[in-house]
Scaffold this motif. Structure first.
Motif, PDB file in Angstrom:
ATOM      1  N   TYR A 212     -11.781   1.568   1.123  1.00  0.00           N
ATOM      2  CA  TYR A 212     -10.754   2.609   1.091  1.00  0.00           C
ATOM      3  C   TYR A 212      -9.366   1.997   1.266  1.00  0.00           C
ATOM      4  O   TYR A 212      -8.392   2.442   0.648  1.00  0.00           O
ATOM      5  N   ALA A 213      -9.248   0.986   2.106  1.00  0.00           N
ATOM      6  CA  ALA A 213      -7.947   0.331   2.282  1.00  0.00           C
ATOM      7  C   ALA A 213      -7.462  -0.282   0.977  1.00  0.00           C
ATOM      8  O   ALA A 213      -6.267  -0.195   0.638  1.00  0.00           O
ATOM      9  N   LEU A 214      -8.360  -0.901   0.226  1.00  0.00           N
ATOM     10  CA  LEU A 214      -7.976  -1.481  -1.060  1.00  0.00           C
ATOM     11  C   LEU A 214      -7.564  -0.398  -2.050  1.00  0.00           C
ATOM     12  O   LEU A 214      -6.614  -0.564  -2.819  1.00  0.00           O
ATOM     13  N   ARG A 215      -8.265   0.711  -2.017  1.00  0.00           N
ATOM     14  CA  ARG A 215      -7.897   1.847  -2.872  1.00  0.00           C
ATOM     15  C   ARG A 215      -6.525   2.392  -2.477  1.00  0.00           C
ATOM     16  O   ARG A 215      -5.694   2.718  -3.335  1.00  0.00           O
ATOM     17  N   LEU A 216      -6.281   2.485  -1.181  1.00  0.00           N
ATOM     18  CA  LEU A 216      -5.001   2.972  -0.679  1.00  0.00           C
ATOM     19  C   LEU A 216      -3.858   2.078  -1.162  1.00  0.00           C
ATOM     20  O   LEU A 216      -2.792   2.572  -1.570  1.00  0.00           O
ATOM     21  N   ALA A 217      -4.061   0.766  -1.138  1.00  0.00           N
ATOM     22  CA  ALA A 217      -3.027  -0.155  -1.605  1.00  0.00           C
ATOM     23  C   ALA A 217      -2.743   0.054  -3.090  1.00  0.00           C
ATOM     24  O   ALA A 217      -1.579   0.014  -3.530  1.00  0.00           O
ATOM     25  N   GLU A 218      -3.798   0.278  -3.878  1.00  0.00           N
ATOM     26  CA  GLU A 218      -3.614   0.541  -5.316  1.00  0.00           C
ATOM     27  C   GLU A 218      -2.772   1.790  -5.544  1.00  0.00           C
ATOM     28  O   GLU A 218      -1.844   1.795  -6.355  1.00  0.00           O
ATOM     29  N   VAL A 219      -3.107   2.869  -4.836  1.00  0.00           N
ATOM     30  CA  VAL A 219      -2.391   4.135  -5.023  1.00  0.00           C
ATOM     31  C   VAL A 219      -0.940   3.986  -4.583  1.00  0.00           C
ATOM     32  O   VAL A 219      -0.018   4.493  -5.244  1.00  0.00           O
ATOM     33  N   ALA A 220      -0.711   3.280  -3.481  1.00  0.00           N
ATOM     34  CA  ALA A 220       0.662   3.068  -3.019  1.00  0.00           C
ATOM     35  C   ALA A 220       1.480   2.340  -4.079  1.00  0.00           C
ATOM     36  O   ALA A 220       2.629   2.725  -4.379  1.00  0.00           O
ATOM     37  N   GLU A 221       0.898   1.315  -4.679  1.00  0.00           N
ATOM     38  CA  GLU A 221       1.615   0.554  -5.698  1.00  0.00           C
ATOM     39  C   GLU A 221       1.864   1.387  -6.949  1.00  0.00           C
ATOM     40  O   GLU A 221       2.911   1.258  -7.595  1.00  0.00           O
ATOM     41  N   GLN A 222       0.910   2.258  -7.294  1.00  0.00           N
ATOM     42  CA  GLN A 222       1.118   3.161  -8.433  1.00  0.00           C
ATOM     43  C   GLN A 222       2.292   4.093  -8.179  1.00  0.00           C
ATOM     44  O   GLN A 222       2.991   4.504  -9.110  1.00  0.00           O
ATOM     45  N   GLU A 223       2.518   4.430  -6.913  1.00  0.00           N
ATOM     46  CA  GLU A 223       3.619   5.319  -6.550  1.00  0.00           C
ATOM     47  C   GLU A 223       4.885   4.549  -6.161  1.00  0.00           C
ATOM     48  O   GLU A 223       5.807   5.100  -5.564  1.00  0.00           O
ATOM     49  N   LYS A 224       4.886   3.235  -6.528  1.00  0.00           N
ATOM     50  CA  LYS A 224       6.070   2.383  -6.330  1.00  0.00           C
ATOM     51  C   LYS A 224       6.425   2.215  -4.853  1.00  0.00           C
ATOM     52  O   LYS A 224       7.596   2.119  -4.481  1.00  0.00           O
ATOM     53  N   ILE A 225       5.390   2.169  -3.988  1.00  0.00           N
ATOM     54  CA  ILE A 225       5.598   1.944  -2.556  1.00  0.00           C
ATOM     55  C   ILE A 225       4.848   0.675  -2.166  1.00  0.00           C
ATOM     56  O   ILE A 225       3.657   0.530  -2.455  1.00  0.00           O
ATOM     57  N   ASP A 226       5.534  -0.238  -1.533  1.00  0.00           N
ATOM     58  CA  ASP A 226       4.915  -1.454  -1.030  1.00  0.00           C
ATOM     59  C   ASP A 226       4.143  -1.099   0.245  1.00  0.00           C
ATOM     60  O   ASP A 226       4.741  -0.621   1.221  1.00  0.00           O
ATOM     61  N   PRO A 227       2.811  -1.319   0.298  1.00  0.00           N
ATOM     62  CA  PRO A 227       2.041  -0.975   1.501  1.00  0.00           C
ATOM     63  C   PRO A 227       2.548  -1.646   2.771  1.00  0.00           C
ATOM     64  O   PRO A 227       2.311  -1.143   3.878  1.00  0.00           O
ATOM     65  N   ARG A 228       3.263  -2.749   2.642  1.00  0.00           N
ATOM     66  CA  ARG A 228       3.829  -3.399   3.824  1.00  0.00           C
ATOM     67  C   ARG A 228       4.899  -2.532   4.487  1.00  0.00           C
ATOM     68  O   ARG A 228       5.190  -2.711   5.681  1.00  0.00           O
ATOM     69  N   GLU A 229       5.468  -1.608   3.732  1.00  0.00           N
ATOM     70  CA  GLU A 229       6.482  -0.723   4.296  1.00  0.00           C
ATOM     71  C   GLU A 229       5.893   0.259   5.315  1.00  0.00           C
ATOM     72  O   GLU A 229       6.634   0.871   6.077  1.00  0.00           O
ATOM     73  N   PHE A 230       4.568   0.408   5.335  1.00  0.00           N
ATOM     74  CA  PHE A 230       3.939   1.290   6.329  1.00  0.00           C
ATOM     75  C   PHE A 230       4.128   0.731   7.741  1.00  0.00           C
ATOM     76  O   PHE A 230       4.030   1.479   8.724  1.00  0.00           O
ATOM     77  N   GLY A 231       4.326  -0.583   7.852  1.00  0.00           N
ATOM     78  CA  GLY A 231       4.550  -1.186   9.162  1.00  0.00           C
ATOM     79  C   GLY A 231       3.308  -1.334  10.013  1.00  0.00           C
ATOM     80  O   GLY A 231       3.407  -1.516  11.240  1.00  0.00           O
ATOM     81  N   LEU A 232       2.130  -1.274   9.408  1.00  0.00           N
ATOM     82  CA  LEU A 232       0.886  -1.403  10.172  1.00  0.00           C
ATOM     83  C   LEU A 232       0.761  -2.793  10.789  1.00  0.00           C
ATOM     84  O   LEU A 232       1.073  -3.795  10.148  1.00  0.00           O
ATOM     85  N   LYS A 233       0.300  -2.839  12.039  1.00  0.00           N
ATOM     86  CA  LYS A 233       0.088  -4.111  12.715  1.00  0.00           C
ATOM     87  C   LYS A 233      -1.386  -4.469  12.819  1.00  0.00           C
ATOM     88  O   LYS A 233      -1.762  -5.635  12.762  1.00  0.00           O
ATOM     89  N   VAL A 234      -2.230  -3.453  13.011  1.00  0.00           N
ATOM     90  CA  VAL A 234      -3.666  -3.664  13.175  1.00  0.00           C
ATOM     91  C   VAL A 234      -4.410  -2.714  12.250  1.00  0.00           C
ATOM     92  O   VAL A 234      -4.145  -1.509  12.254  1.00  0.00           O
ATOM     93  N   MET A 235      -5.332  -3.258  11.451  1.00  0.00           N
ATOM     94  CA  MET A 235      -6.203  -2.430  10.607  1.00  0.00           C
ATOM     95  C   MET A 235      -7.639  -2.788  10.975  1.00  0.00           C
ATOM     96  O   MET A 235      -8.052  -3.943  10.827  1.00  0.00           O
ATOM     97  N   PHE A 236      -8.383  -1.808  11.487  1.00  0.00           N
ATOM     98  CA  PHE A 236      -9.757  -2.088  11.899  1.00  0.00           C
ATOM     99  C   PHE A 236     -10.718  -1.257  11.053  1.00  0.00           C
ATOM    100  O   PHE A 236     -10.422  -0.126  10.673  1.00  0.00           O
ATOM    101  N   PHE A 237     -11.842  -1.871  10.735  1.00  0.00           N
ATOM    102  CA  PHE A 237     -12.736  -1.329   9.714  1.00  0.00           C
ATOM    103  C   PHE A 237     -14.189  -1.347  10.165  1.00  0.00           C
ATOM    104  O   PHE A 237     -14.614  -2.223  10.917  1.00  0.00           O
ATOM    105  N   SER A 238     -14.955  -0.383   9.651  1.00  0.00           N
ATOM    106  CA  SER A 238     -16.405  -0.383   9.810  1.00  0.00           C
ATOM    107  C   SER A 238     -16.990   0.405   8.637  1.00  0.00           C
ATOM    108  O   SER A 238     -16.281   0.810   7.729  1.00  0.00           O
TER     109      SER A 238
END
Length: 461
Positions: A212-238
């Protein structure tokens, strides 16, 4: 050890020193042999509790002349028969709705979760109120180890339904005194809205599945938003392998500029974060042995394998009183080691996380292929378009594996991509592969968990 008692009840007002990397410094950094010496009588205590309160465990152990008092060593504990998911389903069919391994009164159940039942009868998880508080404490402690702190905003982008992952992540973040956005996932158009909320709120931490995180990055880029602009420091997954798969991990890190943390065991084992990396040891997963006792076992004998070897995880609750799991066989695959961890915690480690399931392994022409291997290889290939599909079919008497991958190249410029990727993948896997390319954004994207393997042999046998 701090607050080491059974049944467990943690101080709900406790928070560590803000400067400490540890929630419980003694429990997390003590000599592992000393900690194991405290765990052994706890295993016996949990077994005594289950034997007295569950006909499931009493009948199962009596049938093989196994008594809690016999557990005087870890070698003796390895003789305790494992529990399987099939047994749990049978128990719930015969003793609905929670099975005869529920060790509290049904009226004391506080949360009900479960499996979806898409491949059979769903399994119901009945969790007592005290257990839910303990789970929240456990997860808060592990989130602290990830670097999450009181006052941080945690964005939970996983299904809020029967799925326990999202609820467990939220409970832990709330106990840690964080702000929580229980955003969810799965609905049409929700990922685009997630991009908007992340850009507005700029949370500290994010929980979802890796796909889902990879999908989120794709959608952000399609909408001309750099995912780094979210300012996330920690992403934890399961929820699926991926956060410990090197190329998947690096793709998420590169897209978001955040620390990627892999965690998770099984929903039945909640607190599922008992296997988790930390801010100081961000690769692989540490086994927090004073929360859940983790063994890595031979999948035939269910005896523990030496450190350095591969096996299947077997889990035992040390603090659950409702539906405690005692030697639950996971059917997953992993390898464990015992080494010095940079964060200072003295737990064993799964250096590659949990990288597959025995029943997901593809057997083809005498070779075993893990879907995560294909994912890891393709994410390092130039011009890969971000998604792929593995198709296994039988042609005559021979099995064939087809890997269909997206590419960013136009149709007339794909011959070199197909040749080098197909031959490279075949060499990497050690099995013959038919490789095909398709346009980018044509294969289905995950709105929660990825489903990339289509085994057509099931319909021809």
């Amino acid at each position: 050890m701090e607050e080491w008692a059974f049944p467990t009840r943690y101080d709900q007002d406790y928070l560590p020193d803000p400067e400490s990397p540890y929630w419980f410094p003694v429990r997390e950094t003590m000599d592992p042999e000393e900690r194991d010496a405290a765990v052994l009588p706890r295993l016996r205590e949990v077994m005594e509790y289950a034997y007295a309160n569950s006909s499931f465990y009493k009948d199962k152990w009596d049938a093989v002349d196994c008594k809690p008092a016999d557990i005087t060593s870890f070698e003796a504990f390895e003789q305790v028969p494992v529990v399987t998911k099939a047994e749990m389903r049978e128990s719930q069919a015969d003793h609905p709705p929670f099975g005869n391994y529920l060790c509290i009164e049904p009226t004391d159940v506080h949360h009900i979760h479960g499996t979806s039942g898409t491949t059979g009868q769903p399994t119901a998880f009945g969790i007592g109120r005290r257990d839910w508080e303990v789970i929240a404490d456990n997860h808060a402690r592990i989130l602290w180890g990830m670097g999450v702190r009181p006052g941080d905003t945690v964005f939970v982008a996983a299904l809020f339904s029967l799925y326990l992952g999202s609820w467990g992540a939220m409970a832990g973040a709330e106990r840690l005194r964080c702000r929580v956005l229980p955003f969810g996932a799965g609905a049409q158009g929700m990922t685009s809205r997630a991009v908007n909320w992340l850009a507005r709120l700029k949370p500290t931490a994010f929980y979802a599945t890796p796909s889902y995180a990879l999908r989120l990055a794709e959608v952000a880029e399609q909408e001309k938003i750099d995912p780094r602009e979210f300012g996330l420091k920690v992403m934890f997954f399961s929820g699926e392998p991926g956060a410990s798969v090197p190329k998947v991990r690096s793709a998420i890190e590169e897209a978001f500029g955040a620390t990627v943390i892999d965690c998770g065991t099984m929903a039945e084992m909640t607190p599922f974060m008992s296997a988790s990396a930390t801010a100081g040891t961000p690769d692989g997963m540490l086994l927090w042995q004073d929360i859940v006792w983790h063994e890595v076992c031979d999948p035939e004998t269910f005896r523990t394998v030496p450190y350095g070897d591969e096996g299947t995880p077997v889990y035992t609750h040390l603090e659950r009183t409702s539906q405690p799991m005692i030697r639950l066989a996971s059917n997953d695959l992993t390898r464990w080691v015992m080494e010095d961890n940079p964060c200072g915690r003295t737990y064993p480690k799964l250096p590659q996380g949990v990288y597959g399931r025995i029943d997901d392994m593809i057997h083809i022409r005498g070779e075993n292929v893990y879907p995560t291997e294909v994912d890891n290889y393709l994410r390092g290939v130039d011009d890969y378009g971000g998604e792929h599909q593995i198709i296994v079919r039988r042609t005559g008497s021979m099995d064939e594996m087809i890997v269909r991958a997206e590419t960013t190249l136009p149709e007339g410029q794909r011959s070199d991509f197909e040749q080098r990727t197909g031959s490279g993948l075949q060499s990497f896997l050690g099995v013959r592969v038919t490789f095909e390319s398709v346009d980018a954004n044509t294969l289905e994207r995950a709105e929660h968990k990825s489903r990339r393997v289509v085994d057509e042999r099931e319909h021809t046998r």
